[in-house]
Scaffold this active site. Sequence first.
Site, PDB file in Angstrom:
ATOM      1  CB  SER A 104      -1.739  20.018 -28.946  1.00 12.06           C
ATOM      2  OG  SER A 104      -0.233  20.021 -28.602  1.00 12.06           O
ATOM      3  CG  ASP A 241       2.918  22.164 -29.226  1.00  9.66           C
ATOM      4  OD1 ASP A 241       2.804  23.177 -28.188  1.00  9.66           O
ATOM      5  OD2 ASP A 241       2.337  20.990 -28.958  1.00  9.66           O
ATOM      6  CG  ASP A 243      -0.881  23.061 -26.503  1.00 10.57           C
ATOM      7  OD1 ASP A 243       0.136  22.577 -27.130  1.00 10.57           O
ATOM      8  OD2 ASP A 243      -1.659  22.345 -25.536  1.00 10.57           O
ATOM      9  CG  ASP A 245       1.487  20.562 -24.633  1.00 12.23           C
ATOM     10  OD1 ASP A 245       2.020  20.794 -25.595  1.00 12.23           O
ATOM     11  OD2 ASP A 245       0.792  19.676 -24.329  1.00 12.23           O
TER      12      ASP A 245
END
EC number: 5.4.2.10
Length: 448
Positions: A104, A241, A243, A245
């Site tokens: 992440s 960010d 990833d 999410d």
Amino acid sequence: MTRIFGTDGVRGLANGQLTAELALDLSVAAARVLADRGEFKGHRPLAVVGRDTRISGQFLEHAVVAGLASAGVDVLRLRVLPTPAVAYLTEALGADLGVVISASHNPMPDNGIKFLARGGHKLDDAVEKLIEQHLAEEWDRPVGGDVGRVTPYATPVEEYVAHLVGTLTRSLDGIKVVLDCAHGAAYEAGPRALRAAGAEVVAIAVEPDGLNINADCGSTHLAALQAAVVEHGADVGFALDGDADRCLAVDHEGNAVDGDQILAILALGMAETGHLAKNTVVATVMSNLGFVQAMRAAGVGVRQTKVGDRYVLEAMRVSGYSLGGEQSGHVIMSEHATTGDGILTALHVLQRMAATGQSLQSLASVVTRLPQVLVNVPDVDKSRADDDAVLAAAIAEEEAALGDSGRVLLRPSGTEQLVRVMVEAATQEEAVSVAGRLADVVKRQLAL
């Protein structure tokens, strides 16, 4: 045994704590646990596997895929794809298991493995504990035609983008957006989705090289986005960010708009259209008191949970709420997603701007933030944070002095060896002073 899973899957230094061997063992154990629970009964099991752009994601992906296939699970390789896209395709393709290889917003040397259950939801804590218990155990390996088949999936980005755009009810034509993709998993899907929805998009941090994910860009470093929004004369900017999410925003003047403000914008819009279930939004204890006050003034209820999007989602699922999120930019819209989705969040904020004709700055002004100070205290025994009497007394004394105009929150990190001290107060000076005093008590009382 020592817990391997943290609050968001397994994380660690790639090829340090998180090795190819551990990735393979985790995947085998996950397949075995789900099989023992009857999840694969009556059909060949299927998993989807996606990753972010970290260089270490390549060898970890091979290890995960090898573990699953050796346990008899067919695998669809999604390659580089946002976490929420993997969650969406886990559900859309009827997979028994989804696997995300990402750390992440963490720095590039780290990586992580997160397992998703059928339907795209994160695995329960109890299932993760079972996976830990089965690590490296002997087992009867499938042979011949019973081993898993591995297939690259042809159109993951296209299907995810179509899903995102399909959640909107109006065009974003005429809105100019700067989108910072953090050189991460959304470098392709993010710009494509916003353009498909009608927005004019200036995309930055969309040249991943395996080493530059989250480096001076994305939701943890807003300076580049703030400068780009002003330079290009954009109406708004969004930062994802690694990833994708989570999502933070920047208004047309370059001012940051955090997750609390984004959540407020979406909550009021959904309440207006009748889509805010039970007229309540779910947030965490880290949400600014100003957000809570703004929602209550608008007649919207606020349900607060422990920190972590998994706890927000749990409250949403148990109680039937449709919107939840965190100050950090994780926003979950359960009508459209099973996890936080940064691109989806950006699209729906843009839709609210289009529907009202208001700027992001105007929409965000509904929240008057109290000054908030967060101090991370490293190298302390976080396991004693809730039990130390001297520390508890110090917190109680500071809370009494703050009264209704502030609050104190002390929280052990779920992923690092540190304790977070958060203070909100009527003035920045008071918040800094209180946080500093409490941080000193934490250092003294919880010293290793």
